[in-house]
Scaffold this motif. Sequence first.
Motif, PDB file in Angstrom:
ATOM      1  N   GLY A 221       0.604  -1.216  -0.425  1.00  0.00           N
ATOM      2  CA  GLY A 221      -0.356   0.072  -0.368  1.00  0.00           C
ATOM      3  C   GLY A 221       0.970   1.291  -0.240  1.00  0.00           C
ATOM      4  N   ALA A 222      -0.133   2.579  -0.177  1.00  0.00           N
ATOM      5  CA  ALA A 222       0.768   3.606  -0.581  1.00  0.00           C
ATOM      6  C   ALA A 222       0.940   4.484   0.533  1.00  0.00           C
ATOM      7  CB  ALA A 222       0.199   4.701  -1.637  1.00  0.00           C
ATOM      8  N   TYR A 223       1.671   3.403   1.825  1.00  0.00           N
ATOM      9  CA  TYR A 223       0.722   3.825   2.810  1.00  0.00           C
ATOM     10  C   TYR A 223       1.830   5.319   3.410  1.00  0.00           C
ATOM     11  CZ  TYR A 223       3.726   0.181   3.584  1.00  0.00           C
ATOM     12  OH  TYR A 223       4.822  -1.258   2.930  1.00  0.00           O
ATOM     13  N   THR A 224       1.147   6.158   4.102  1.00  0.00           N
ATOM     14  CA  THR A 224       2.710   7.386   4.400  1.00  0.00           C
ATOM     15  C   THR A 224       2.267   7.758   5.723  1.00  0.00           C
ATOM     16  OG1 THR A 224       0.717   8.885   3.778  1.00  0.00           O
ATOM     17  CG2 THR A 224       2.216   7.915   1.952  1.00  0.00           C
ATOM     18  N   GLY A 225       3.148   8.677   6.584  1.00  0.00           N
ATOM     19  CA  GLY A 225       3.147   9.290   8.037  1.00  0.00           C
ATOM     20  C   GLY A 225       2.915   8.314   8.599  1.00  0.00           C
ATOM     21  N   THR A 226       2.348   8.630   9.751  1.00  0.00           N
ATOM     22  CA  THR A 226       2.784   7.026  11.482  1.00  0.00           C
ATOM     23  C   THR A 226       1.534   6.965  10.958  1.00  0.00           C
ATOM     24  OG1 THR A 226       4.165   9.109  12.525  1.00  0.00           O
ATOM     25  CG2 THR A 226       2.922   7.561  13.551  1.00  0.00           C
ATOM     26  N   MET A 227       0.729   5.490  11.832  1.00  0.00           N
ATOM     27  CA  MET A 227       0.085   4.728  11.733  1.00  0.00           C
ATOM     28  C   MET A 227       0.662   4.814  13.950  1.00  0.00           C
ATOM     29  SD  MET A 227      -0.452   2.671   8.191  1.00  0.00           S
ATOM     30  CE  MET A 227       1.205   1.739   8.355  1.00  0.00           C
ATOM     31  N   THR A 228      -0.907   5.195  14.119  1.00  0.00           N
ATOM     32  CA  THR A 228      -1.660   4.431  15.742  1.00  0.00           C
ATOM     33  C   THR A 228      -2.452   3.587  16.008  1.00  0.00           C
ATOM     34  OG1 THR A 228      -1.696   6.716  16.015  1.00  0.00           O
ATOM     35  CG2 THR A 228       0.734   6.222  15.853  1.00  0.00           C
ATOM     36  N   ILE A 229      -2.249   3.023  17.101  1.00  0.00           N
ATOM     37  CA  ILE A 229      -3.240   2.189  18.007  1.00  0.00           C
ATOM     38  C   ILE A 229      -4.240   3.593  18.255  1.00  0.00           C
ATOM     39  CG2 ILE A 229      -3.388   1.178  19.376  1.00  0.00           C
ATOM     40  CD1 ILE A 229      -2.851  -0.743  17.333  1.00  0.00           C
ATOM     41  N   ASN A 230      -4.829   3.127  18.393  1.00  0.00           N
ATOM     42  CA  ASN A 230      -6.523   4.158  18.776  1.00  0.00           C
ATOM     43  C   ASN A 230      -7.433   3.903  20.127  1.00  0.00           C
ATOM     44  OD1 ASN A 230      -8.539   5.994  19.725  1.00  0.00           O
ATOM     45  ND2 ASN A 230      -9.492   5.508  18.572  1.00  0.00           N
ATOM     46  N   GLY A 231      -6.753   3.075  21.980  1.00  0.00           N
ATOM     47  CA  GLY A 231      -7.281   2.359  22.286  1.00  0.00           C
ATOM     48  C   GLY A 231      -6.031   1.520  22.507  1.00  0.00           C
ATOM     49  N   ALA A 232      -6.140   2.151  24.646  1.00  0.00           N
ATOM     50  CA  ALA A 232      -5.411   0.145  24.785  1.00  0.00           C
ATOM     51  C   ALA A 232      -5.914  -1.077  24.568  1.00  0.00           C
ATOM     52  CB  ALA A 232      -4.812   0.956  26.278  1.00  0.00           C
ATOM     53  N   ASN A 233      -5.009  -2.051  25.081  1.00  0.00           N
ATOM     54  CA  ASN A 233      -5.770  -3.717  25.685  1.00  0.00           C
ATOM     55  C   ASN A 233      -6.451  -3.786  24.402  1.00  0.00           C
ATOM     56  OD1 ASN A 233      -4.868  -2.809  28.439  1.00  0.00           O
ATOM     57  ND2 ASN A 233      -6.222  -1.980  28.760  1.00  0.00           N
ATOM     58  N   GLN A 234      -6.248  -4.218  23.146  1.00  0.00           N
ATOM     59  CA  GLN A 234      -7.053  -4.694  22.338  1.00  0.00           C
ATOM     60  C   GLN A 234      -6.734  -6.106  22.045  1.00  0.00           C
ATOM     61  OE1 GLN A 234      -7.580  -2.151  18.454  1.00  0.00           O
ATOM     62  NE2 GLN A 234      -7.339  -0.414  19.628  1.00  0.00           N
ATOM     63  N   THR A 235      -7.512  -6.851  21.429  1.00  0.00           N
ATOM     64  CA  THR A 235      -7.531  -8.219  21.350  1.00  0.00           C
ATOM     65  C   THR A 235      -8.084  -8.716  20.249  1.00  0.00           C
ATOM     66  OG1 THR A 235      -9.028  -8.794  22.707  1.00  0.00           O
ATOM     67  CG2 THR A 235      -6.937  -8.680  24.275  1.00  0.00           C
ATOM     68  N   GLY A 236      -7.919  -9.894  19.271  1.00  0.00           N
ATOM     69  CA  GLY A 236      -8.799 -10.145  18.741  1.00  0.00           C
ATOM     70  C   GLY A 236      -7.913  -9.732  17.121  1.00  0.00           C
ATOM     71  N   THR A 237      -9.011  -9.978  16.022  1.00  0.00           N
ATOM     72  CA  THR A 237      -8.312  -9.885  14.615  1.00  0.00           C
ATOM     73  C   THR A 237      -8.497  -8.378  13.849  1.00  0.00           C
ATOM     74  OG1 THR A 237     -10.457 -10.960  14.671  1.00  0.00           O
ATOM     75  CG2 THR A 237      -8.810 -12.169  14.404  1.00  0.00           C
ATOM     76  N   THR A 238      -9.130  -7.353  14.667  1.00  0.00           N
ATOM     77  CA  THR A 238      -9.090  -6.006  14.480  1.00  0.00           C
ATOM     78  C   THR A 238      -8.548  -5.300  15.182  1.00  0.00           C
ATOM     79  OG1 THR A 238     -11.227  -6.855  13.122  1.00  0.00           O
ATOM     80  CG2 THR A 238     -11.281  -4.834  14.183  1.00  0.00           C
ATOM     81  N   LEU A 239      -7.848  -4.571  14.320  1.00  0.00           N
ATOM     82  CA  LEU A 239      -7.339  -3.312  14.717  1.00  0.00           C
ATOM     83  C   LEU A 239      -7.508  -2.062  15.022  1.00  0.00           C
ATOM     84  CD1 LEU A 239      -3.298  -3.340  14.455  1.00  0.00           C
ATOM     85  CD2 LEU A 239      -4.127  -3.778  17.047  1.00  0.00           C
ATOM     86  N   VAL A 240      -8.920  -1.381  15.965  1.00  0.00           N
ATOM     87  CA  VAL A 240      -8.705  -0.044  16.023  1.00  0.00           C
ATOM     88  C   VAL A 240      -7.771   1.022  16.045  1.00  0.00           C
ATOM     89  CG1 VAL A 240     -10.257   2.006  16.850  1.00  0.00           C
ATOM     90  CG2 VAL A 240     -11.183  -0.594  17.310  1.00  0.00           C
ATOM     91  N   THR A 241      -8.031   2.401  15.186  1.00  0.00           N
ATOM     92  CA  THR A 241      -6.141   2.959  14.860  1.00  0.00           C
ATOM     93  C   THR A 241      -6.937   3.536  14.945  1.00  0.00           C
ATOM     94  OG1 THR A 241      -6.514   2.323  12.747  1.00  0.00           O
ATOM     95  CG2 THR A 241      -5.145   1.483  13.702  1.00  0.00           C
ATOM     96  N   ASN A 242      -6.210   4.905  15.254  1.00  0.00           N
ATOM     97  CA  ASN A 242      -6.609   6.418  13.849  1.00  0.00           C
ATOM     98  C   ASN A 242      -6.493   6.571  13.004  1.00  0.00           C
ATOM     99  OD1 ASN A 242      -6.583   7.699  17.051  1.00  0.00           O
ATOM    100  ND2 ASN A 242      -4.386   6.945  16.884  1.00  0.00           N
ATOM    101  N   PRO A 313      -0.960  -4.187  22.740  1.00  0.00           N
ATOM    102  CA  PRO A 313      -0.799  -2.499  22.982  1.00  0.00           C
ATOM    103  C   PRO A 313      -1.804  -1.650  23.597  1.00  0.00           C
ATOM    104  CG  PRO A 313      -2.511  -3.262  20.558  1.00  0.00           C
ATOM    105  CD  PRO A 313      -2.581  -4.408  21.232  1.00  0.00           C
ATOM    106  N   ALA A 314      -0.569  -1.132  23.609  1.00  0.00           N
ATOM    107  CA  ALA A 314      -0.454   0.066  24.385  1.00  0.00           C
ATOM    108  C   ALA A 314      -0.842   1.444  23.230  1.00  0.00           C
ATOM    109  CB  ALA A 314       0.834   0.728  24.756  1.00  0.00           C
ATOM    110  N   ASN A 315      -2.229   2.285  24.067  1.00  0.00           N
ATOM    111  CA  ASN A 315      -3.284   3.616  22.697  1.00  0.00           C
ATOM    112  C   ASN A 315      -1.582   4.282  22.652  1.00  0.00           C
ATOM    113  OD1 ASN A 315      -4.794   5.233  22.198  1.00  0.00           O
ATOM    114  ND2 ASN A 315      -4.509   6.140  23.977  1.00  0.00           N
ATOM    115  N   SER A 316      -1.862   4.777  21.137  1.00  0.00           N
ATOM    116  CA  SER A 316      -1.153   5.045  20.567  1.00  0.00           C
ATOM    117  C   SER A 316      -0.105   4.910  20.098  1.00  0.00           C
ATOM    118  CB  SER A 316      -0.343   7.273  21.702  1.00  0.00           C
ATOM    119  OG  SER A 316      -1.615   7.496  21.868  1.00  0.00           O
TER     120      SER A 316
END
Length: 406
Positions: A221-242, A313-316
Motif C-alpha cells: 500500500g501507499a501508506y504515509t505518515g505515522t500509523m497508531t493504535i487508538n485504545g489500549a488492551n485490544q485483542t482479536g483480529t481487528t485493530l482500532v486505529t487513528n 498494544p498500548a494506546n498510541s
Amino acid sequence: MANSLLTINMITREAVRLWVNTNSFLQHIDTQYDDQFAVTGAKIGQSLRIRLPNDYTVRSGPVAQPQDTAETNTTLTLATQKGVDVSFNSVERTMSLDDYSKRILAPAVNTLVGSVAADIMNGVEGGVSNLVGNFDAGGNLLRPTLDTWLQAKALLSIRSAPTDNRKFILDPITMARTVQNLSGLLNPATEISEQFRRGEVYNAIGFDWFEDQTILKHTTGAYTGTMTINGANQTGTTLVTNALGGPLAQGDIITIAGVNAVNRITKASTGSLQQFVVTAAAATGATSISIYPAIVPPSGGAPVQYQTVTASPANSAAILPLTLASSVYRKNIAFIPDAVTMATADLELPKNMQEVARERMDGVSLRMVTGFDIKSDQFITRLDVLYGYVWTRPEWAVVEIGRAHV
C-alpha cells in the motif's frame, strides 16, 4: 493394424497423472479427496470442516489444574470449479496415448494446474504473516543470502512447525540468485554437482527446494505518515486505529511497537515483534485494520491457550510496516505441507453424453466429459476440477520477499 480409439477413461487417467506430477507447489501441499460426495457428486458451495490442533498451558507443582479443551476448526468450501475445454475430430482420437498426451492433454492440464496453484498461492495474501528478507539500512531489498534462508528456518521453529518435511518454493529468478549465493559454501560435493546440473538448489539447510513460476508478486500500500493504535488492551483480529494517512493493501505485513511474539509452545517472549498480515485492504482515513494472527495476550500475567503475543498494544502504539510503501516484491514461501490444504471432490457425471469419466489419484479428483457436435464433426471435451483450499496453519509458513526485478 488400425489404431484403436482412445477411451475417455484412458484420457482422464492420464490427465490426473499429469496433474499430480506437473506443479511443484501442488505436489507438496496437503491434498485431500472427500469421498462423502462420491455417490451423488459434489456441487459448488459444499463445505468441509477441518479440526485444528488443540493448545494447552502447563502447570507447575503436583496439584492438578484441569483446563477446558477449546477446540478450534476452520472451514474449507468447495467454492471453485475450473476447467479447460478442447475439441478434436475423430481422426485425432486414433493417436497413441503418448502422442495425445503430449500434443493435447499435457498443455491443457499444465494450464489448469497452474491456474489452481496461482489461486492457492494468492491465499498467502492475507494469510501468512511471517516474513524474512535481506534489507539495507534504507529498507530496500537486497538479494537473499544464507542468513536470509536460515532466518526463515528459525522462524518456522519458533512458530512450532515440525522440523521434518520442510519445503522452499522459489520463483525462477530467486532460485537463480540462490544457486549463485550458495554455490561457494561448504556443501557436499554431490549436492553442489546436482545444483550445477539442474541450476537449482535441491536439498540444503533442512529444506527441499523447488522452483515454481506461480509465485505471486505483491504491491504494498501507499501508506504515509505515522500509523497508531487508538485504545489500549485490544485483542482479536481487528485493530482500532487513528485515521490512516495512506492505504494498506491486503497482504502487507506490519508489527506493533511493544507487542512481541511468543513461542507457541512455551509462551515465552521471542524477543522480536509479532508480525501481522493485513487480511483486507484498508483505505486512507480508515480507523481499523483487519489482521492475522489474532492478538491473544496473557491473562493476569499467566499464559493462556492459543497465546500469540506478550501483551496487547498500548494506546498510541506505532504500527510499523515491514516493507517500503508502494513497493513490489515476490513472495517466495518456506512451509511444511500441513500449512495449507487443498480438497477436491467428485463432480457429478452427466447423462446422455458421448463419454464421461472420473479418476482420482493422490487426493485429486478430475472429471472429463465428451460430447459430439454433429455440425462440425468435432468431439468437444471438457476437463473439470472442483476444489477448495484453506491455509489451515499459516503460522507454519514464512514469506521470503525477493526483488521483483531481475
